[in-house]
Design an enzyme around this catalytic site. Structure first.
Site, mmCIF file in Angstrom:
data_model
loop_
_atom_site.group_PDB
_atom_site.id
_atom_site.type_symbol
_atom_site.label_atom_id
_atom_site.label_comp_id
_atom_site.label_asym_id
_atom_site.label_seq_id
_atom_site.Cartn_x
_atom_site.Cartn_y
_atom_site.Cartn_z
ATOM 1 N N THR A 67 1.002 -1.215 0.007
ATOM 2 C CA THR A 67 -0.183 -0.075 -0.076
ATOM 3 C C THR A 67 0.789 1.133 0.032
ATOM 4 O O THR A 67 2.118 1.156 -0.343
ATOM 5 C CB THR A 67 -0.936 0.017 0.954
ATOM 6 N N LYS A 71 2.381 1.421 -4.222
ATOM 7 C CA LYS A 71 1.749 0.817 -5.353
ATOM 8 C C LYS A 71 2.364 0.595 -6.640
ATOM 9 O O LYS A 71 2.175 -0.241 -7.578
ATOM 10 C CB LYS A 71 0.376 0.963 -5.258
ATOM 11 N N ASP A 108 -8.086 -3.235 -5.707
ATOM 12 C CA ASP A 108 -8.834 -1.914 -5.016
ATOM 13 C C ASP A 108 -10.271 -1.747 -5.936
ATOM 14 O O ASP A 108 -11.126 -1.355 -5.219
ATOM 15 C CB ASP A 108 -7.811 -0.678 -5.318
ATOM 16 N N GLY A 132 -9.663 11.965 -8.470
ATOM 17 C CA GLY A 132 -8.476 11.350 -8.245
ATOM 18 C C GLY A 132 -8.178 10.530 -9.303
ATOM 19 O O GLY A 132 -8.848 10.043 -10.187
ATOM 20 N N ALA A 133 -6.601 10.435 -9.772
ATOM 21 C CA ALA A 133 -6.116 9.412 -10.494
ATOM 22 C C ALA A 133 -5.103 8.851 -10.196
ATOM 23 O O ALA A 133 -3.854 8.303 -10.900
ATOM 24 C CB ALA A 133 -5.906 10.499 -11.814
ATOM 25 N N ALA A 136 -5.394 4.136 -6.198
ATOM 26 C CA ALA A 136 -6.466 3.549 -5.932
ATOM 27 C C ALA A 136 -7.859 4.145 -6.881
ATOM 28 O O ALA A 136 -8.551 3.376 -7.120
ATOM 29 C CB ALA A 136 -6.961 4.195 -4.398
ATOM 30 N N ASN A 156 -8.817 15.328 -11.435
ATOM 31 C CA ASN A 156 -7.790 15.263 -10.426
ATOM 32 C C ASN A 156 -6.972 16.391 -10.358
ATOM 33 O O ASN A 156 -6.939 17.255 -11.533
ATOM 34 C CB ASN A 156 -6.920 14.280 -11.234
ATOM 35 N N ARG A 157 -6.362 16.898 -9.422
ATOM 36 C CA ARG A 157 -5.585 18.160 -9.024
ATOM 37 C C ARG A 157 -4.417 18.209 -10.242
ATOM 38 O O ARG A 157 -4.484 18.948 -10.587
ATOM 39 C CB ARG A 157 -4.779 17.844 -7.661
#
Ligand code: NAP
Length: 260
Positions: A67, A71, A108, A132-133, A136, A156-157
């Site tokens: 984790t 990853k 995940d 998110g990218a 996870a 995503n940021r």
């Protein structure tokens, strides 16, 4: 009871104090009467390669669960990757084969979708926004498309990462509606926080909660706190909320099955 026949499954993370998987994994092994035990190990990124090489050499290592922050980097240390791991280039589990070679997997996303279904939320046909990218989020995106969402927007940021992921997924799911976009949650049936935002006090919210619509399913990958600020705000707005813990609870069976 640990004996000379017990197969060892280290969990590699840095830091490691927050992990919940060992308790769930060991309980699942007990439930299935498998002689396998997981222990969390704190491994710095600069020691990952040495650590994995060491475990590759040990005959009674069944595999490793991996984790944050490993990853992505661990994927390059595997001899092969299967399923979602091959697509997203990240692994959260490695199986040590009898010949010492390493097979990487990524559960995940499957765990996330299994968690949704377990709570009675069927993703098929939903318009989904994923924020998110990273590792996870990539797995979640793949599994949502496999489950048949009506469309998937990835925000995503770092926008280039969202665009890259959307492009990769479009190759695998050519008929799906996939785009990189903004994190405005209005107009979606399912909004997923796939970022690390919410883990730490003072984190920004991943979406503008004022734009959440009543009835939307708002789901987390973040497990701690149990009710993140996003979920608290979403519940107050009449959304249906889905905790990050559902994802790991459903995933743990998939992880055990991959190694047994
Ligand atoms: N429930 C479960 O079973 C489960 C399983 C796996 C992971 N998780 C959780 O999922 C979360 C993400 O893990 P990961 O492995 O995907 O990590 P990761 O690969 O490092 O990705 C982190 C993601 O969060 C974004 N992010 C981080 N800080 C941010 C900030 N300040 N503002 C905006 N975006 C930010 C990153 O955006 P950039 O690309 O712009 O950096 C990236 O999209 C963690 O909380 C982890 O505990 C839960």
């Amino acid at each position: 009871m640990i004996s000379g026949k017990t197969r060892f499954v280290p969990l590699l993370a840095h830091p490691v104090h927050h992990v919940r998987t060992p308790a769930l994994f060991n309980a699942e092994c007990t439930r299935q009467e498998l002689d396998m035990v997981m222990v969390p190990l704190d491994v710095r990124p600069d020691m990952l390669e040495h650590t994995v090489a060491g475990f590759r050499a040990m005959e009674n290592v069944a595999g490793m669960v991996v984790t944050i922050p490993h990853k992505g980097s661990v994927a390059a240390l595997c001899d092969r990757k299967v399923g979602a791991a091959d697509l997203v280039g990240a692994c959260n589990i490695i199986r040590r084969e009898r010949d010492g070679s390493l097979t990487g997997g990524m559960f995940d996303g499957e765990g996330f979708v299994a968690g949704l279904r377990h709570q009675g939320f069927e993703p098929k046909g939903l318009r989904a926004l994923l924020v998110g990218a990273g590792g996870a989020a990539s797995g979640v995106a793949h599994a949502l498309l496999q489950a048949g969402v009506a469309g998937l927007t990835i925000a995503n940021r770092s926008r280039d990462k969202a665009e890259h992921l959307a492009g990769e997924l479009a190759r695998v799911f050519p008929d799906a509606r996939i785009s990189a976009g903004v994190s405005d949650p209005a107009g979606y049936d399912l909004v997923v926080n796939g970022t690390a935002l919410g883990m730490h006090e003072g984190d920004a919210l991943p979406v503008d909660v004022e734009r959440l619509e009543r009835g939307t399913i708002v789901a987390e990958v973040v497990m701690q706190p149990d009710m993140t600020p996003l979920l608290v705000a979403a519940e107050a707005r009449g959304c249906r909320v889905h905790k990050g813990t559902n994802m790991i609870e459903q995933q743990v069976r998939l992880l055990v099955d991959f190694l047994k």
